[in-house]
Write a protein that holds these residues in place. Structure first.
Motif, short mmCIF file in Angstrom:
data_model
loop_
_atom_site.label_atom_id
_atom_site.label_comp_id
_atom_site.label_asym_id
_atom_site.label_seq_id
_atom_site.Cartn_x
_atom_site.Cartn_y
_atom_site.Cartn_z
N PRO A 35 0.80 -1.25 0.00
CA PRO A 35 0.00 0.00 0.00
C PRO A 35 0.82 1.28 0.00
N GLY A 36 2.14 1.21 0.09
CA GLY A 36 2.94 2.42 0.11
C GLY A 36 4.40 2.16 -0.15
N TYR A 37 5.15 3.23 -0.37
CA TYR A 37 6.58 3.13 -0.59
C TYR A 37 7.25 4.43 -0.15
N VAL A 38 8.55 4.35 0.15
CA VAL A 38 9.33 5.51 0.62
C VAL A 38 10.44 5.78 -0.39
N CYS A 39 10.51 7.03 -0.86
CA CYS A 39 11.57 7.46 -1.77
C CYS A 39 12.62 8.27 -1.00
N LYS A 40 13.83 8.30 -1.56
CA LYS A 40 14.92 9.08 -0.98
C LYS A 40 15.55 9.94 -2.07
N PHE A 41 15.81 11.23 -1.75
CA PHE A 41 16.43 12.16 -2.67
C PHE A 41 17.62 12.79 -1.95
N SER A 42 18.79 12.75 -2.57
CA SER A 42 20.01 13.26 -1.95
C SER A 42 20.37 14.62 -2.53
N PHE A 43 20.96 15.51 -1.67
CA PHE A 43 21.30 16.87 -2.07
C PHE A 43 22.66 17.24 -1.47
N GLN A 44 23.27 18.27 -2.05
CA GLN A 44 24.54 18.77 -1.56
C GLN A 44 24.39 19.74 -0.39
N GLY A 45 23.19 20.27 -0.19
CA GLY A 45 22.98 21.22 0.89
C GLY A 45 21.52 21.61 1.01
N MET A 46 21.20 22.31 2.09
CA MET A 46 19.82 22.68 2.39
C MET A 46 19.76 24.14 2.85
N CYS A 47 18.55 24.70 2.74
CA CYS A 47 18.23 25.99 3.33
C CYS A 47 17.41 25.75 4.59
N GLY A 48 17.51 26.68 5.53
CA GLY A 48 16.68 26.59 6.71
C GLY A 48 15.26 27.05 6.41
N PRO A 49 14.33 26.85 7.35
CA PRO A 49 12.95 27.30 7.12
C PRO A 49 12.87 28.83 7.10
N LEU A 50 11.91 29.33 6.34
CA LEU A 50 11.69 30.78 6.27
C LEU A 50 10.97 31.26 7.53
N ALA A 51 11.43 32.39 8.10
CA ALA A 51 10.81 32.97 9.29
C ALA A 51 9.92 34.13 8.87
N LEU A 52 8.70 34.18 9.40
CA LEU A 52 7.74 35.25 9.08
C LEU A 52 7.72 36.25 10.22
N ALA A 53 7.72 37.52 9.85
CA ALA A 53 7.66 38.58 10.86
C ALA A 53 6.23 38.89 11.28
N GLY A 54 5.27 38.50 10.47
CA GLY A 54 3.87 38.74 10.78
C GLY A 54 3.03 37.54 10.39
N PRO A 55 1.72 37.69 10.46
CA PRO A 55 0.83 36.57 10.10
C PRO A 55 1.03 36.17 8.64
N GLY A 56 0.97 34.84 8.39
CA GLY A 56 1.12 34.35 7.03
C GLY A 56 1.43 32.86 7.02
N THR A 57 1.48 32.29 5.85
CA THR A 57 1.78 30.88 5.67
C THR A 57 2.84 30.72 4.59
N VAL A 58 3.61 29.59 4.68
CA VAL A 58 4.63 29.28 3.69
C VAL A 58 4.34 27.90 3.11
N THR A 59 4.32 27.79 1.80
CA THR A 59 4.13 26.51 1.12
C THR A 59 5.40 26.22 0.32
N TYR A 60 6.04 25.10 0.62
CA TYR A 60 7.29 24.72 -0.05
C TYR A 60 6.98 23.70 -1.15
N THR A 61 7.54 23.96 -2.33
CA THR A 61 7.44 23.01 -3.45
C THR A 61 8.85 22.53 -3.75
N THR A 62 9.10 21.25 -3.51
CA THR A 62 10.45 20.69 -3.61
C THR A 62 10.80 20.35 -5.06
#
Length: 576
Positions: free
Chosen positions: A163-190
């Motif tokens: 019923p399911g499977y797990v994938c793995k994707f390797s990268f050379q580096g990452m960014c940290g999460p974005l910090a919001l100064a006020g109300p709002g939402t962040v949607t990440y598209t990888t």
């Protein structure tokens, strides 16, 4: 700050987005990014090969689990699914055994290999031994942890859907999460086509869509693409995001907030002794090594900033801060066996060997015979890594008693006369009046032998058992002709001497010339008889020498060796 529309941002800055499926809508799936890899959980009823193809289309492979840390990341991912209740049922991972290859019980992976290749590790988590086969394609699945059972791997047919499977994707580096100064939402598209609103780290090429305000107001976009000198990546559009002004939550700044002109969002600043971090929101000490941001030692750079290092036996991770263990055994530093350990390694020797010196990587053979470890009944022969037991000449192995027993050489009839067996050897005797010849295989008359009173003979001499074995078919005693000739010559010589002595007693005073004639005739008869005996003995010895030359005894008959096969150290002291 100008806002760049998403299509233009994708065309100019993100050619690697949505690998393998340009223009396709992002998929909603559980995703976890940590270290230098991201793991995704997909709910699709697929066979192993179909699941692997789905992962490859997005630029990855079915998940590999090469360490306990990776296993914990995937368990955390499975625990997030189904509204926090945790995933139920097995999921495919990237471990398989190709058709035509056999299960290997001594291998940690049991002969299975990870999808996408890469170096082998000793980590394994089999719940049970895989099905022994060489004729079918077998694949591994991951069973999530449950209150009544631990997490682990199980093998099964690759065509059976799960019923399911797990994938793995390797990268050379990452960014940290974005910090919001006020109300709002962040949607990440990888870059691998998965959309998520919660990421502790975002891989290179991730697009972040920021919606400011509780009701869905202005939107901002940021792309993880700028490489940092200390390692990792940063967002091209940094904070503060969704800032309403310095009066609201200090504009999202950690220390100082500076109002901008003409309605632009405020900017952040730091107190003396601190510098603005790459996210343009937080502040870090001017001395980057205080406090130490590295897992290992921190080194200050002359122009500012810092650089992380690692202790011996470790190497710097791609994020530039953590340290990873180096597998020194890949360089084959040991003479025989190598065992990797965190930050180091250890060399060991195979059974039957020992280190040349304390701590030496080289091994030398142990002489079990000299050390007294061998339990041989007679002879011990040292061989590389083990030893062999053997018997002395004149003995042979007794499998029942596990010992060396005496060989009865007299059963081979090696003597011209009587044979006497003794421990480890034998002795030959000759008939009365004879002694062993120089060749050790025949007997000849004893010139010192004389008849005692009433025809008694002198004691028979014994010969030590160095005589070669008599050739098959030859007589053990001297031939009848030689024996008869010797007896006749001896008797005749005795009779002639006795007759001449009697005539001399009767006539030596009255007939001197006749007595002289008797002496001369008797001497001639004795000489002729001795010559006849010598000729017969010479003919006999020639025939014996010819027979012995044709059928010479091999000197190896005096030895009896045990089978020439190395015994293991554990069984080296027993006869098998």
């Amino acid at each position: 700050m100008a806002i760049v529309p998403p299509p233009a941002l994708l065309l100019l800055l993100s050619p690697a987005l949505f690998w393998g499926a340009p223009g396709c809508a992002a998929e909603r799936a559980e995703v976890l990014c940590a270290g230098a890899a991201c793991y995704t959980l997909h709910r699709d009823q697929l066979a192993w090969s179909s699941a692997q193809k789905r992962c490859q289309n997005n630029g990855g492979n079915l998940a590999t689990i090469r360490s306990l840390e990776e296993a914990q990341h995937i368990q955390e991912l499975l625990g997030r699914s189904q509204a926090g209740a945790g995933w139920q049922g097995n999921v495919w991972i990237g471990l398989s055994l190709e058709k035509g290859k056999c299960v290997q019980s001594h291998d940690p992976l049991r002969g299975f290999t990870w999808a996408g290749g890469g170096k082998k590790t000793n980590y394994s988590a089999w719940l049970a031994e895989p099905h022994t086969t060489c004729l079918s394609h077998r694949c591994a699945s991951l069973q999530p942890a449950a209150p009544s059972s631990p997490a682990g791997w199980a093998d099964g047919p690759c065509r059976a859907p799960l019923p399911g499977y797990v994938c793995k994707f390797s990268f050379q580096g990452m960014c940290g999460p974005l910090a919001l100064a006020g109300p709002g939402t962040v949607t990440y598209t990888t870059p691998f086509g998965v959309e998520s609103e919660r990421l502790a780290a975002a891989p290179f090429g991730t697009l972040a869509q920021v919606t400011c305000g509780a009701g869905g107001g202005a939107q901002q976009f940021a792309l993880c693409k700028e490489q940092q000198p200390a390692g990792g990546f940063a967002w091209n559009h940094r904070g503060p995001l969704c800032a309403l002004g310095c009066a609201h939550r200090n504009g999202g700044c950690e220390q100082e907030c500076v109002e901008a002109e003409r309605g632009a969002p405020p900017r952040c600043a730091c107190h003396p002794g601190y510098v603005l971090a790459p996210d343009l929101v937080s502040c870090a000490p001017a001395d980057g090594c205080d406090p130490n941001p590295c897992e290992g030692p921190c080194h200050r750079r002359p122009a500012g900033g810092f650089e992380c290092g690692c202790a011996a036996g470790y190497t710097l991770a791609p994020d530039g801060r953590r340290c990873l263990d180096v597998d020194e055994c890949l360089g084959q530093p040991c003479h025989q066996e190598c065992h990797n350990a965190p930050g180091s390694f250890a060399c060991t020797c195979r059974p039957g060997y020992e280190p040349e010196a304390p701590g030496s990587p080289r091994c030398r053979d142990i002489d079990e015979c000299a050390a007294g470890a061998a339990a041989c009944p007679q002879l011990c022969l040292n061989v590389p890594g083990s030893y062999l037991c053997a018997c002395r000449p004149g003995y042979q192995r007794d499998a029942r008693q596990e010992a060396c027993v005496d060989v009865d050489e007299c059963l081979r009839d090696p003597c011209p006369g009587t044979c006497l067996n003794v421990p480890g050897s034998f002795r030959c005797t000759c008939p009365p009046g004879f002694v062993p010849a120089a060749d050790g295989g025949t007997c000849h008359p004893d010139p010192t032998h004389t008849e005692g009173p009433a025809g008694a003979s002198q004691p028979t001499r014994l010969l030590a058992a160095t005589l070669p074995e008599r050739p098959p078919g030859s007589s053990a005693q001297p031939t009848a002709t030689s024996t008869t000739t010797a007896t006749t010559s001896t008797t005749a010589s005795t009779t002639a001497s006795a007759g001449l002595g009697a005539a001399h007693d009767a006539e030596h005073t009255t007939d001197g010339p006749k007595l002289l004639l008797y002496y001369i005739l008797g001497s001639l008869v004795a000489i002729l008889l001795l010559m006849a005996f010598a000729l017969a003995l010479l003919a006999y010895r020639r025939r014996k020498a010819k027979e012995e030359k044709q059928q010479a005894k091999s000197a190896a008959d005096d030895y009896c060796w045990m089978p020439e096969q190395a015994e293991s150290r554990a069984a080296g002291s027993e006869f098998r």
